[in-house]
Design a protein around this motif. Structure first.
Motif, PDB file in Angstrom:
ATOM      1  N   GLU A 122      -4.132  -2.032  -2.306  1.00  0.00           N
ATOM      2  CA  GLU A 122      -4.626  -0.652  -2.151  1.00  0.00           C
ATOM      3  C   GLU A 122      -3.587   0.351  -2.671  1.00  0.00           C
ATOM      4  OE1 GLU A 122      -7.622  -0.063  -1.253  1.00  0.00           O
ATOM      5  OE2 GLU A 122      -8.309  -1.597   0.137  1.00  0.00           O
TER       6      GLU A 122
ATOM      7  N   THR B 158      -3.567   3.041  -4.443  1.00  0.00           N
ATOM      8  CA  THR B 158      -3.808   4.484  -4.557  1.00  0.00           C
ATOM      9  C   THR B 158      -4.263   5.122  -3.246  1.00  0.00           C
ATOM     10  OG1 THR B 158      -6.092   4.098  -5.303  1.00  0.00           O
ATOM     11  CG2 THR B 158      -4.404   4.278  -7.001  1.00  0.00           C
ATOM     12  N   THR B 159      -4.294   4.350  -2.157  1.00  0.00           N
ATOM     13  CA  THR B 159      -4.734   4.886  -0.874  1.00  0.00           C
ATOM     14  C   THR B 159      -3.827   6.024  -0.416  1.00  0.00           C
ATOM     15  OG1 THR B 159      -5.718   2.804  -0.157  1.00  0.00           O
ATOM     16  CG2 THR B 159      -5.084   4.343   1.566  1.00  0.00           C
TER      17      THR B 159
ATOM     18  N   SER C 105      -8.581  -3.046  -4.084  1.00  0.00           N
ATOM     19  CA  SER C 105      -8.849  -1.607  -4.065  1.00  0.00           C
ATOM     20  C   SER C 105     -10.277  -1.311  -3.628  1.00  0.00           C
ATOM     21  CB  SER C 105      -8.621  -1.017  -5.460  1.00  0.00           C
ATOM     22  OG  SER C 105      -8.821   0.386  -5.472  1.00  0.00           O
TER      23      SER C 105
ATOM     24  N   SER D 225     -10.480   4.745  -9.818  1.00  0.00           N
ATOM     25  CA  SER D 225      -9.301   4.033 -10.297  1.00  0.00           C
ATOM     26  C   SER D 225      -9.680   2.673 -10.874  1.00  0.00           C
ATOM     27  CB  SER D 225      -8.308   3.855  -9.139  1.00  0.00           C
ATOM     28  OG  SER D 225      -7.236   3.026  -9.515  1.00  0.00           O
TER      29      SER D 225
ATOM     30  N   ASP E 166     -10.952   2.177  -4.404  1.00  0.00           N
ATOM     31  CA  ASP E 166     -10.965   3.440  -5.146  1.00  0.00           C
ATOM     32  C   ASP E 166     -11.683   3.188  -6.466  1.00  0.00           C
ATOM     33  OD1 ASP E 166     -10.436   5.659  -6.737  1.00  0.00           O
ATOM     34  OD2 ASP E 166      -8.376   5.882  -6.013  1.00  0.00           O
TER      35      ASP E 166
ATOM     36  N   ASP F  46      -2.252   4.492 -11.680  1.00  0.00           N
ATOM     37  CA  ASP F  46      -3.116   3.740 -12.607  1.00  0.00           C
ATOM     38  C   ASP F  46      -2.378   3.465 -13.916  1.00  0.00           C
ATOM     39  OD1 ASP F  46      -5.182   3.774 -10.793  1.00  0.00           O
ATOM     40  OD2 ASP F  46      -6.295   5.390 -11.775  1.00  0.00           O
TER      41      ASP F  46
ATOM     42  N   VAL G 220      -5.358  -6.449  -8.355  1.00  0.00           N
ATOM     43  CA  VAL G 220      -5.380  -5.212  -7.583  1.00  0.00           C
ATOM     44  C   VAL G 220      -6.473  -5.298  -6.515  1.00  0.00           C
ATOM     45  CG1 VAL G 220      -5.593  -2.695  -7.698  1.00  0.00           C
ATOM     46  CG2 VAL G 220      -4.656  -3.962  -9.654  1.00  0.00           C
TER      47      VAL G 220
ATOM     48  N   GLN H 237       0.807  -1.218   0.000  1.00  0.00           N
ATOM     49  CA  GLN H 237       0.000   0.000   0.000  1.00  0.00           C
ATOM     50  C   GLN H 237       0.840   1.268   0.000  1.00  0.00           C
ATOM     51  OE1 GLN H 237      -2.769   1.789   3.413  1.00  0.00           O
ATOM     52  NE2 GLN H 237      -3.694   0.001   2.454  1.00  0.00           N
TER      53      GLN H 237
END
Length: 259
Positions: free
Chosen positions: A172, A174-175, A204, A209, A206, A186, A202, A94
């Motif tokens: 995760e 893009t957290t 996620s 995304s 988000d 991305d 992935v 992450q």
């Protein structure tokens, strides 16, 4: 069950279960991970995404079920066979999880020093080739703290790929990142998939995304897969929890329509 590099399904998860005491976290999960595609697992907090990931890379052994990887049940392997299979999986954590006191080069070299008997010259050649492939060779002597969030993710991907892994798992990714860096990450996921031919998985929540990058999505809802398929198929899911989760995410109609 058989599998090969010609099989479009890279990983088949069948009837997976995991308990911790009386808490039944993963409850009969079944889904496919498509080879060379971006596969995404979504779900609310506490739904079991992290626990499922730990089973998939065999950090823990499932209580029941099968994880078929190219014709072998990963869930049943032990010892040297388990260690060898694990090395076909790369992990991007992450927050990148780079070693602060090591340079970019040493971070990427670390798995080679730990898991191979390559000579220093061979390690240098492989690491620099990986860094060049991801456009970050010029940063090889820098410390992670001096890099942007997007650059740190590139280093983390280079480290995950340096053992010539087949499956790249992003936890995760893009957290906590700003929107511009999210877009950069991305693009990096799609770039790694296209350039190295890896299968991407992935984890996620988000949703903006997810709908930008996903070829296949599975919705994990408190230990069960309630919906799976392409982004368009997920949007057409007939069950209320799936639709409520997607629409509560605040993803714009424009993004959903592109799916």
């Amino acid at each position: 069950m058989t599998g090969s590099s010609d099989d479009p399904i890279h990983i088949r998860v069948r009837n997976l279960h995991k308990r911790y005491g009386d808490h039944h976290v993963i409850r009969g999960v079944s889904f496919d991970v498509h080879r060379g595609k971006t596969n995404v697992i979504i779900g609310p907090s506490g739904s079991g995404k992290t626990v499922l990931m730990r089973q998939l890379i065999r950090l823990e052994k499932p209580d029941a079920g099968e994880i078929w990887v190219d014709g072998r049940d990963f869930a049943a392997l032990e010892g040297l066979e388990l260690a060898a299979m694990r090395r076909t999986f790369g992990m991007v954590f992450q927050m990148s999880a780079l070693f602060d006191s090591m340079t970019v080069f040493e971070n990427v070299a670390f798995p080679l020093r730990e898991h191979t008997k390559l000579r220093n010259r061979e390690i240098r050649e492989r690491v620099m080739h990986q860094l060049e492939s991801l456009g970050i060779a010029a940063a090889h002597n820098k410390l992670p703290a001096s890099l942007s969030g997007g650059m740190q993710k590139r280093v983390a991907v280079a480290r995950a790929l340096v053992l010539e892994t087949d499956v790249l798992i992003y936890d995760e990714p893009t957290t906590g990142l700003d929107p511009i860096t999210v877009r950069t990450v991305d693009d990096l996921i799609l770039e790694a998939q296209a350039k190295f031919g890896v299968t991407s998985l992935v984890i996620s929540h988000d949703m903006a995304s997810v709908f930008r990058i996903a070829d296949r999505i599975a919705f994990l809802y408190f230990g069960e897969i309630l919906a799976r398929g392409t982004p368009a198929e997920l949007l057409a899911a007939a069950n209320e929890p799936t639709m409520e989760f997607i629409h509560a995410s605040g993803v714009s109609a424009e993004v959903l329509n592109r799916a």
